[in-house]
Scaffold this motif. Structure first.
Motif, PDB file in Angstrom:
ATOM      1  N   GLY A   4      13.813 -12.349  -7.883  1.00 12.55           N
ATOM      2  CA  GLY A   4      15.152 -12.527  -8.036  1.00 12.55           C
ATOM      3  C   GLY A   4      15.956 -11.537  -9.558  1.00 12.55           C
ATOM      4  N   LEU A   5      14.943 -10.460  -8.428  1.00 14.09           N
ATOM      5  CA  LEU A   5      16.007  -9.711  -8.901  1.00 14.09           C
ATOM      6  C   LEU A   5      17.802  -9.310  -9.021  1.00 14.09           C
ATOM      7  CD1 LEU A   5      13.544  -6.764  -9.426  1.00 14.09           C
ATOM      8  CD2 LEU A   5      13.754  -7.652 -11.495  1.00 14.09           C
ATOM      9  N   HIS A   6      17.672  -9.534  -7.955  1.00 16.87           N
ATOM     10  CA  HIS A   6      18.543  -9.068  -6.597  1.00 16.87           C
ATOM     11  C   HIS A   6      18.905 -10.137  -6.281  1.00 16.87           C
ATOM     12  CE1 HIS A   6      19.367  -4.988  -8.017  1.00 16.87           C
ATOM     13  NE2 HIS A   6      17.678  -4.551  -8.175  1.00 16.87           N
ATOM     14  N   GLY A   7      20.685 -10.680  -5.254  1.00 18.93           N
ATOM     15  CA  GLY A   7      20.800 -11.625  -4.725  1.00 18.93           C
ATOM     16  C   GLY A   7      20.993 -11.431  -3.504  1.00 18.93           C
ATOM     17  N   ARG A   8      21.048  -9.818  -3.179  1.00 20.64           N
ATOM     18  CA  ARG A   8      21.275  -9.448  -2.245  1.00 20.64           C
ATOM     19  C   ARG A   8      20.147  -8.155  -2.009  1.00 20.64           C
ATOM     20  NH1 ARG A   8      27.405  -8.284   0.645  1.00 20.64           N
ATOM     21  NH2 ARG A   8      26.171  -8.317   2.230  1.00 20.64           N
ATOM     22  N   THR A   9      20.208  -7.576  -0.063  1.00 17.38           N
ATOM     23  CA  THR A   9      19.050  -6.447   0.550  1.00 17.38           C
ATOM     24  C   THR A   9      19.158  -5.712  -0.953  1.00 17.38           C
ATOM     25  OG1 THR A   9      20.090  -6.599   2.114  1.00 17.38           O
ATOM     26  CG2 THR A   9      18.243  -4.669   1.500  1.00 17.38           C
ATOM     27  N   ILE A  10      17.871  -5.348  -0.764  1.00 13.40           N
ATOM     28  CA  ILE A  10      17.073  -3.769  -2.237  1.00 13.40           C
ATOM     29  C   ILE A  10      17.797  -3.138  -1.207  1.00 13.40           C
ATOM     30  CG2 ILE A  10      15.742  -2.716  -3.971  1.00 13.40           C
ATOM     31  CD1 ILE A  10      14.608  -5.943  -4.722  1.00 13.40           C
ATOM     32  N   ASP A  43      -0.597   8.002  -9.542  1.00  9.09           N
ATOM     33  CA  ASP A  43      -1.661   9.275  -9.388  1.00  9.09           C
ATOM     34  C   ASP A  43      -1.732   8.493  -7.418  1.00  9.09           C
ATOM     35  OD1 ASP A  43      -1.166  11.009 -11.118  1.00  9.09           O
ATOM     36  OD2 ASP A  43      -2.703   9.909 -12.208  1.00  9.09           O
ATOM     37  N   ASN A  44      -0.268   7.995  -6.467  1.00 10.39           N
ATOM     38  CA  ASN A  44      -1.252   7.656  -5.505  1.00 10.39           C
ATOM     39  C   ASN A  44      -2.133   6.440  -5.667  1.00 10.39           C
ATOM     40  OD1 ASN A  44      -0.008  10.692  -4.814  1.00 10.39           O
ATOM     41  ND2 ASN A  44      -2.394  11.476  -4.940  1.00 10.39           N
ATOM     42  N   SER A  45      -1.992   5.486  -6.584  1.00 11.23           N
ATOM     43  CA  SER A  45      -3.077   4.724  -7.015  1.00 11.23           C
ATOM     44  C   SER A  45      -2.269   3.809  -6.143  1.00 11.23           C
ATOM     45  CB  SER A  45      -3.983   4.339  -8.364  1.00 11.23           C
ATOM     46  OG  SER A  45      -2.632   4.533  -8.914  1.00 11.23           O
ATOM     47  N   ARG A  46      -0.933   3.797  -6.496  1.00 15.49           N
ATOM     48  CA  ARG A  46      -0.330   2.753  -6.153  1.00 15.49           C
ATOM     49  C   ARG A  46       1.088   2.846  -5.468  1.00 15.49           C
ATOM     50  NH1 ARG A  46      -3.630   1.087  -8.580  1.00 15.49           N
ATOM     51  NH2 ARG A  46      -3.732   0.000 -10.654  1.00 15.49           N
ATOM     52  N   VAL A  47       1.339   2.250  -4.758  1.00 21.93           N
ATOM     53  CA  VAL A  47       3.050   2.122  -3.719  1.00 21.93           C
ATOM     54  C   VAL A  47       3.703   0.883  -3.915  1.00 21.93           C
ATOM     55  CG1 VAL A  47       3.344   0.996  -1.767  1.00 21.93           C
ATOM     56  CG2 VAL A  47       1.102   2.745  -1.792  1.00 21.93           C
ATOM     57  N   LEU A  48       5.011   1.419  -4.432  1.00 21.01           N
ATOM     58  CA  LEU A  48       6.253   0.453  -4.942  1.00 21.01           C
ATOM     59  C   LEU A  48       7.097   0.689  -3.614  1.00 21.01           C
ATOM     60  CD1 LEU A  48       7.756  -1.233  -6.964  1.00 21.01           C
ATOM     61  CD2 LEU A  48       9.258   1.073  -7.179  1.00 21.01           C
ATOM     62  N   SER A  49       6.970  -0.653  -2.700  1.00 27.33           N
ATOM     63  CA  SER A  49       8.192  -1.336  -1.909  1.00 27.33           C
ATOM     64  C   SER A  49       9.338  -2.016  -2.216  1.00 27.33           C
ATOM     65  CB  SER A  49       7.411  -1.683  -0.948  1.00 27.33           C
ATOM     66  OG  SER A  49       6.586  -2.975  -1.071  1.00 27.33           O
ATOM     67  N   CYS A  50      10.323  -1.847  -1.887  1.00 27.37           N
ATOM     68  CA  CYS A  50      11.632  -3.131  -1.907  1.00 27.37           C
ATOM     69  C   CYS A  50      11.992  -3.389  -0.656  1.00 27.37           C
ATOM     70  CB  CYS A  50      12.621  -2.676  -2.718  1.00 27.37           C
ATOM     71  SG  CYS A  50      12.926  -0.771  -1.982  1.00 27.37           S
ATOM     72  N   SER A  51      12.875  -4.239  -0.675  1.00 24.13           N
ATOM     73  CA  SER A  51      13.439  -5.362   1.019  1.00 24.13           C
ATOM     74  C   SER A  51      14.313  -5.639   1.258  1.00 24.13           C
ATOM     75  CB  SER A  51      11.691  -6.433   1.082  1.00 24.13           C
ATOM     76  OG  SER A  51      12.550  -6.632   2.258  1.00 24.13           O
ATOM     77  N   SER A  52      15.116  -5.979   2.071  1.00 22.95           N
ATOM     78  CA  SER A  52      16.042  -6.881   2.230  1.00 22.95           C
ATOM     79  C   SER A  52      15.998  -8.601   2.168  1.00 22.95           C
ATOM     80  CB  SER A  52      16.457  -6.983   3.911  1.00 22.95           C
ATOM     81  OG  SER A  52      17.223  -5.174   4.092  1.00 22.95           O
ATOM     82  N   ASP A  53      14.140  -8.550   1.911  1.00 20.91           N
ATOM     83  CA  ASP A  53      13.975 -10.007   1.367  1.00 20.91           C
ATOM     84  C   ASP A  53      14.556 -10.531  -0.616  1.00 20.91           C
ATOM     85  OD1 ASP A  53      12.313  -9.250   0.012  1.00 20.91           O
ATOM     86  OD2 ASP A  53      10.537 -10.051   1.030  1.00 20.91           O
ATOM     87  N   ARG A  54      15.517  -9.263  -1.449  1.00 23.09           N
ATOM     88  CA  ARG A  54      15.298  -9.264  -1.953  1.00 23.09           C
ATOM     89  C   ARG A  54      14.328  -8.575  -3.184  1.00 23.09           C
ATOM     90  NH1 ARG A  54      19.440 -14.457  -1.914  1.00 23.09           N
ATOM     91  NH2 ARG A  54      17.241 -14.861  -1.055  1.00 23.09           N
ATOM     92  N   SER A  55      12.919  -8.614  -2.181  1.00 26.87           N
ATOM     93  CA  SER A  55      11.627  -8.511  -3.538  1.00 26.87           C
ATOM     94  C   SER A  55      11.083  -6.956  -4.060  1.00 26.87           C
ATOM     95  CB  SER A  55      10.922  -9.068  -3.138  1.00 26.87           C
ATOM     96  OG  SER A  55      10.022  -9.000  -2.074  1.00 26.87           O
ATOM     97  N   ALA A  56      11.047  -6.530  -4.699  1.00 33.87           N
ATOM     98  CA  ALA A  56      10.123  -4.875  -4.681  1.00 33.87           C
ATOM     99  C   ALA A  56       9.008  -6.073  -5.324  1.00 33.87           C
ATOM    100  CB  ALA A  56      10.664  -4.531  -6.037  1.00 33.87           C
ATOM    101  N   ILE A  57       7.651  -5.208  -4.441  1.00 32.74           N
ATOM    102  CA  ILE A  57       6.133  -5.417  -4.899  1.00 32.74           C
ATOM    103  C   ILE A  57       5.357  -3.903  -4.974  1.00 32.74           C
ATOM    104  CG2 ILE A  57       3.649  -5.750  -3.866  1.00 32.74           C
ATOM    105  CD1 ILE A  57       5.691  -7.956  -2.167  1.00 32.74           C
ATOM    106  N   LEU A  58       4.127  -4.079  -6.041  1.00 33.65           N
ATOM    107  CA  LEU A  58       3.509  -2.827  -7.067  1.00 33.65           C
ATOM    108  C   LEU A  58       1.961  -3.274  -5.798  1.00 33.65           C
ATOM    109  CD1 LEU A  58       3.584  -0.130  -7.956  1.00 33.65           C
ATOM    110  CD2 LEU A  58       2.603  -1.786 -10.213  1.00 33.65           C
ATOM    111  N   TRP A  59       1.934  -2.269  -5.285  1.00 35.51           N
ATOM    112  CA  TRP A  59       0.679  -2.571  -4.542  1.00 35.51           C
ATOM    113  C   TRP A  59      -0.774  -1.569  -5.112  1.00 35.51           C
ATOM    114  CZ3 TRP A  59       1.128  -6.165   0.097  1.00 35.51           C
ATOM    115  CH2 TRP A  59       2.496  -6.588   0.107  1.00 35.51           C
TER     116      TRP A  59
END
Length: 405
Positions: free
Chosen positions: A91-97, A62-78
């Motif tokens: 630590g989910l992945h060993g290369r670019t997400i 409901d637009n209260s969060r942003v989910l992002s992922c990156s070439s740094d191999r991490s994902a963030i819930l904001w």
């Protein structure tokens, strides 16, 4: 992650005094800036926390969060309000997400990576529910609207995998689906077809019932087709391309078979990387390697505003259901949140909508009955239908010439 006071209608780089590049990564992730910058004509927040290119950013919950992922191999819930990361998934992945998405009606996140793995994670606990390794670098993913199925694409061999979201079991594997790398895959809103676009400049729709390709389109884009998105009713598909253009395809009427797609002109000065419709299909948002985000009024197929401020390529865009927020991801390692609630009051928007001061008026579509805005310069006895109904009428269609290289 602090809010930057940058004018979105300016591409000036921030001063060194406002940069946070020298801060440790942990400090950047811990910092927060929840206030909208009021020096901008479009209020903007900046989310800092990734240490490399942000490959995707999606508004959710409901637009209260942003989910992002990156070439740094991490994902963030904001958290949108505070701009603080609620959870960082390392630590989910060993290369670019390459892409992330949410499974509807759940707290589960899907990530795919160049490490050939698809991972499903519980956002609340951070626990990995399952992971599977597939036959190539994974370039894109999407969830069906009912949350039962996932689709992802892999390179080499231009493969498409249809996967059970509960256990990660591969249900269908289509090899050599395109002649070159598949850049994006999307379930249609009815979960009946999977759209794929490719570096081969083609568009394909794969049917879940017949288990075969039912539509194959030569897009006439002059370069890689980088992204695609459906309207919420599944009738229209928009494609974005490195040829700097976007095209709209009427899948219900099938006019594209003889007329091609409708070109959205005068948009970006660089390759278009991404596109996203609002739920009501009144707004289209696109991102580009020219570092800008463009907003399009789909009733008139006109661009209403260009948002500037990213210092590098825009890689992904997302728009909230109420059309008040746009999230953009960038190679500059940031996510930006743009507040569009008062967009109609911006002089640049008024000038474009008003068509050099002639104003705008609302007409009622003679076919579907829905209201649609047009410039008074455009009004005539012949203009009685909204753009979507006009697109369904081949006799009224005038194909656009391809853009000059």
């Amino acid at each position: 992650m602090t809010t930057k006071k940058l004018d979105p209608l300016s591409v000036e780089k921030p001063t060194h005094g406002g940069e946070e590049a020298e801060k440790p990564e942990e400090e950047k992730r811990a910092a927060g800036g929840g206030e909208w910058s009021q020096e901008s004509q479009v209020p903007v927040k900046m989310l800092r926390g990734h240490s490399d290119t942000v490959t995707a950013a999606r508004l959710c919950f409901d637009n209260s969060r942003v989910l992002s992922c990156s070439s740094d191999r991490s994902a963030i819930l904001w958290d949108v309000e505070s701009c603080r990361p609620l959870k960082v998934f390392d630590g989910l992945h060993g290369r670019t997400i390459s892409e992330c998405t949410l499974i509807p009606n759940s707290n589960r996140m899907v990530t795919v990576s160049w490490d050939k793995k698809m991972v499903v994670t519980d956002l609340e606990t951070g626990q990995t529910l399952w992971k599977c390794k597939l036959g190539g670098l994974l370039t894109s993913c999407s969830s069906s609207s009912d949350g039962r199925l996932l689709v992802c694409t892999a390179e080499p061999k231009s493969s498409v995998y249809i996967i059970d979201s509960e256990d990660g079991k591969t249900l269908h594997h289509i090899s050599d689906h395109h002649r070159s790398t598949i850049t994006r895959c999307r379930f249609d809103p009815q979960s009946q077809r999977v759209a794929t676009v490719s570096a081969d400049r083609g568009i394909k729709l794969w049917d879940m019932k017949t288990r075969g390709t039912t539509v194959s389109i030569n897009s006439n884009h002059n370069n890689v087709v980088s992204d695609c998105c459906f309207t919420n009713n599944g009738h229209f598909l928009c494609t974005a391309s490195w040829d700097k253009s976007l095209k709209l395809w009427d899948l219900q009427a099938g006019g594209f078979r003889s007329h091609g797609g409708t070109l959205l002109q005068s948009g970006h000065e660089g390759s278009v990387s991404s596109c996203s419709f609002s739920v009501d299909a009144r707004l289209l948002v696109s991102g580009s390697y020219d570092r800008t985000v463009a907003l399009w009024d789909m009733s008139t197929l006109c661009q209403t505003l260009i948002l500037k401020g990213h210092s590098d390529w825009v890689t992904d865009v997302s728009v909230s259901a109420d059309r008040k927020l746009v999230a953009s991801a960038s190679k500059d390692k940031t996510v930006r949140l743009w507040n569009l609630e008062n967009m109609e009051e911006i002089p640049e928007v008024l000038e474009k909508i008003a068509a050099e001061g002639t104003g705008v008026q609302i007409l009622k579509c003679a076919q579907c009955g829905k209201p649609f805005p047009v410039s008074r310069l455009q009004t005539s006895d012949l203009l009685t239908q909204c753009v979507f109904c006009r697109l369904k009428s081949p006799s009224r269609y005038r194909p656009q010439p391809p853009p000059l290289l």
